[in-house]
Design a protein around this motif. Sequence first.
Motif, PDB file in Angstrom:
ATOM      1  N   LEU A  22       6.446 -10.929  -2.176  1.00 32.50           N
ATOM      2  CA  LEU A  22       7.086 -10.602  -0.896  1.00 32.50           C
ATOM      3  C   LEU A  22       8.605 -10.634  -1.016  1.00 32.50           C
ATOM      4  O   LEU A  22       9.301  -9.760  -0.492  1.00 32.50           O
ATOM      5  CB  LEU A  22       6.636 -11.591   0.184  1.00 32.50           C
ATOM      6  N   VAL A  23       9.113 -11.652  -1.691  1.00 37.48           N
ATOM      7  CA  VAL A  23      10.557 -11.752  -1.894  1.00 37.48           C
ATOM      8  C   VAL A  23      11.064 -10.507  -2.610  1.00 37.48           C
ATOM      9  O   VAL A  23      12.053  -9.880  -2.199  1.00 37.48           O
ATOM     10  CB  VAL A  23      10.918 -13.011  -2.724  1.00 37.48           C
ATOM     11  N   GLU A  24      10.383 -10.137  -3.673  1.00 36.50           N
ATOM     12  CA  GLU A  24      10.797  -8.969  -4.459  1.00 36.50           C
ATOM     13  C   GLU A  24      10.728  -7.685  -3.629  1.00 36.50           C
ATOM     14  O   GLU A  24      11.650  -6.859  -3.657  1.00 36.50           O
ATOM     15  CB  GLU A  24       9.908  -8.841  -5.697  1.00 36.50           C
ATOM     16  N   GLU A  25       9.656  -7.519  -2.868  1.00 40.14           N
ATOM     17  CA  GLU A  25       9.495  -6.309  -2.066  1.00 40.14           C
ATOM     18  C   GLU A  25      10.550  -6.219  -0.964  1.00 40.14           C
ATOM     19  O   GLU A  25      11.099  -5.141  -0.701  1.00 40.14           O
ATOM     20  CB  GLU A  25       8.094  -6.283  -1.449  1.00 40.14           C
ATOM     21  N   LEU A  26      10.852  -7.335  -0.323  1.00 39.20           N
ATOM     22  CA  LEU A  26      11.860  -7.348   0.732  1.00 39.20           C
ATOM     23  C   LEU A  26      13.245  -7.022   0.185  1.00 39.20           C
ATOM     24  O   LEU A  26      14.046  -6.349   0.838  1.00 39.20           O
ATOM     25  CB  LEU A  26      11.874  -8.709   1.435  1.00 39.20           C
ATOM     26  N   LEU A  27      13.531  -7.481  -1.016  1.00 39.25           N
ATOM     27  CA  LEU A  27      14.816  -7.174  -1.642  1.00 39.25           C
ATOM     28  C   LEU A  27      14.913  -5.697  -1.997  1.00 39.25           C
ATOM     29  O   LEU A  27      15.974  -5.073  -1.875  1.00 39.25           O
ATOM     30  CB  LEU A  27      15.008  -8.028  -2.899  1.00 39.25           C
ATOM     31  N   GLY A 183     -10.277  -6.280  -5.605  1.00 40.49           N
ATOM     32  CA  GLY A 183      -9.121  -7.075  -6.019  1.00 40.49           C
ATOM     33  C   GLY A 183      -7.852  -6.246  -6.105  1.00 40.49           C
ATOM     34  O   GLY A 183      -7.872  -5.107  -6.570  1.00 40.49           O
ATOM     35  N   ILE A 184      -6.758  -6.814  -5.641  1.00 40.76           N
ATOM     36  CA  ILE A 184      -5.460  -6.137  -5.699  1.00 40.76           C
ATOM     37  C   ILE A 184      -4.415  -7.089  -6.255  1.00 40.76           C
ATOM     38  O   ILE A 184      -4.606  -8.301  -6.284  1.00 40.76           O
ATOM     39  CB  ILE A 184      -4.998  -5.644  -4.299  1.00 40.76           C
ATOM     40  N   THR A 185      -3.298  -6.546  -6.697  1.00 41.06           N
ATOM     41  CA  THR A 185      -2.215  -7.362  -7.240  1.00 41.06           C
ATOM     42  C   THR A 185      -1.352  -7.933  -6.115  1.00 41.06           C
ATOM     43  O   THR A 185      -1.340  -7.394  -4.999  1.00 41.06           O
ATOM     44  CB  THR A 185      -1.314  -6.532  -8.163  1.00 41.06           C
ATOM     45  N   PRO A 186      -0.604  -9.000  -6.379  1.00 45.87           N
ATOM     46  CA  PRO A 186       0.318  -9.531  -5.371  1.00 45.87           C
ATOM     47  C   PRO A 186       1.329  -8.479  -4.915  1.00 45.87           C
ATOM     48  O   PRO A 186       1.729  -8.462  -3.752  1.00 45.87           O
ATOM     49  CB  PRO A 186       1.004 -10.687  -6.101  1.00 45.87           C
ATOM     50  N   GLU A 187       1.725  -7.593  -5.835  1.00 42.44           N
ATOM     51  CA  GLU A 187       2.714  -6.559  -5.497  1.00 42.44           C
ATOM     52  C   GLU A 187       2.161  -5.581  -4.463  1.00 42.44           C
ATOM     53  O   GLU A 187       2.865  -5.184  -3.514  1.00 42.44           O
ATOM     54  CB  GLU A 187       3.136  -5.811  -6.762  1.00 42.44           C
ATOM     55  N   VAL A 188       0.901  -5.174  -4.639  1.00 37.38           N
ATOM     56  CA  VAL A 188       0.271  -4.263  -3.678  1.00 37.38           C
ATOM     57  C   VAL A 188       0.146  -4.950  -2.316  1.00 37.38           C
ATOM     58  O   VAL A 188       0.422  -4.356  -1.273  1.00 37.38           O
ATOM     59  CB  VAL A 188      -1.118  -3.813  -4.177  1.00 37.38           C
ATOM     60  N   SER A 189      -0.272  -6.209  -2.336  1.00 36.82           N
ATOM     61  CA  SER A 189      -0.401  -6.970  -1.099  1.00 36.82           C
ATOM     62  C   SER A 189       0.940  -7.104  -0.389  1.00 36.82           C
ATOM     63  O   SER A 189       1.045  -6.870   0.825  1.00 36.82           O
ATOM     64  CB  SER A 189      -0.965  -8.366  -1.400  1.00 36.82           C
ATOM     65  N   ALA A 190       1.976  -7.464  -1.136  1.00 42.10           N
ATOM     66  CA  ALA A 190       3.304  -7.669  -0.551  1.00 42.10           C
ATOM     67  C   ALA A 190       3.846  -6.382   0.059  1.00 42.10           C
ATOM     68  O   ALA A 190       4.432  -6.394   1.145  1.00 42.10           O
ATOM     69  CB  ALA A 190       4.267  -8.190  -1.611  1.00 42.10           C
ATOM     70  N   LYS A 191       3.654  -5.277  -0.631  1.00 42.13           N
ATOM     71  CA  LYS A 191       4.132  -3.991  -0.110  1.00 42.13           C
ATOM     72  C   LYS A 191       3.467  -3.675   1.227  1.00 42.13           C
ATOM     73  O   LYS A 191       4.117  -3.211   2.171  1.00 42.13           O
ATOM     74  CB  LYS A 191       3.840  -2.878  -1.124  1.00 42.13           C
ATOM     75  N   GLY A 192       2.162  -3.953   1.311  1.00 41.11           N
ATOM     76  CA  GLY A 192       1.450  -3.725   2.556  1.00 41.11           C
ATOM     77  C   GLY A 192       1.907  -4.649   3.670  1.00 41.11           C
ATOM     78  O   GLY A 192       2.086  -4.222   4.808  1.00 41.11           O
ATOM     79  N   ILE A 193       2.101  -5.923   3.338  1.00 47.11           N
ATOM     80  CA  ILE A 193       2.534  -6.898   4.342  1.00 47.11           C
ATOM     81  C   ILE A 193       3.903  -6.533   4.901  1.00 47.11           C
ATOM     82  O   ILE A 193       4.135  -6.601   6.112  1.00 47.11           O
ATOM     83  CB  ILE A 193       2.568  -8.320   3.738  1.00 47.11           C
ATOM     84  N   VAL A 194       4.823  -6.116   4.037  1.00 43.02           N
ATOM     85  CA  VAL A 194       6.155  -5.723   4.490  1.00 43.02           C
ATOM     86  C   VAL A 194       6.057  -4.509   5.424  1.00 43.02           C
ATOM     87  O   VAL A 194       6.780  -4.414   6.420  1.00 43.02           O
ATOM     88  CB  VAL A 194       7.068  -5.412   3.290  1.00 43.02           C
ATOM     89  N   SER A 195       5.150  -3.593   5.119  1.00 40.51           N
ATOM     90  CA  SER A 195       4.946  -2.436   5.991  1.00 40.51           C
ATOM     91  C   SER A 195       4.410  -2.871   7.349  1.00 40.51           C
ATOM     92  O   SER A 195       4.846  -2.369   8.394  1.00 40.51           O
ATOM     93  CB  SER A 195       3.961  -1.462   5.333  1.00 40.51           C
ATOM     94  N   GLY A 214      -2.837  -2.646   7.286  1.00 42.43           N
ATOM     95  CA  GLY A 214      -2.635  -2.269   8.671  1.00 42.43           C
ATOM     96  C   GLY A 214      -3.886  -2.219   9.522  1.00 42.43           C
ATOM     97  O   GLY A 214      -3.826  -2.052  10.743  1.00 42.43           O
ATOM     98  N   THR A 215      -5.050  -2.386   8.908  1.00 38.80           N
ATOM     99  CA  THR A 215      -6.311  -2.392   9.641  1.00 38.80           C
ATOM    100  C   THR A 215      -6.423  -3.632  10.528  1.00 38.80           C
ATOM    101  O   THR A 215      -6.088  -4.732  10.101  1.00 38.80           O
ATOM    102  CB  THR A 215      -7.504  -2.366   8.664  1.00 38.80           C
TER     103      THR A 215
END
Length: 219
Positions: A22-27, A183-195, A214-215
């Motif tokens: 999440l930190v990485e995606e937000l940056l 199963g998904i990676t933390p990066e995929v999860s973080a990108k979705g959460i930020v969206s 978003g579901t």
Amino acid sequence: MSSNTVAHHLVVGASRGIGYALVEELLKQDSTSIVIATVRDAKKAPEALTQLGEAFPGRLIGLELDMVKEPTIKAAAEELSKHTQSLTSLNINGGVSLGVGPIQDLDSAHLLTNIMVNCVGPHNILRTFSPFLLASTDAKRSVVIISSAWAESLMPQGIAVALVHPGNVVTDMNPAAAKDATGITPEVSAKGIVSVIGQLDVGTALKGLISYDGTILPW
């Protein structure tokens, strides 16, 4: 003191897994936003966070905070106030999962630890940091990943509070996800959460659990 026109995101529990992603995606998402990342023990902060700070100079602030130790929470809030008086988003990711298995095998020590970290901890964080959300000039986009009780409390101020399901993420706490088709990676999860954070409003937050994609998952 940072300008209130700059987005400030607080990520609690950023040392690894979804929090770090999440930190990485937000940056990456915004070239000017400031991300405040917390770890329980600054002396044991992962090298990856240090490297992330070097990759985004001046935009990553590290704080020491333990969700079940109130003095560290208050100290972190005081330190945060030196950088900003408002938060665009508050993301609580720290948690534990002790005694995984049948409920009848969960001993009381593990149960109490789980409750303290996963339930009392987020409450402690919200109680201390909600004033930073209320001070935000972009409050409708503010998000807190926590309970409906806080959602009802902050809704009149226009703060959207949501419980966001990160998905079946492959982490140290959930290694079995690597063998699961979902199963998904933390990066995929973080990108979705930020969206989800970017599109969240008060009405949506009260509909139910929101998946990282978003579901809406009804209560």
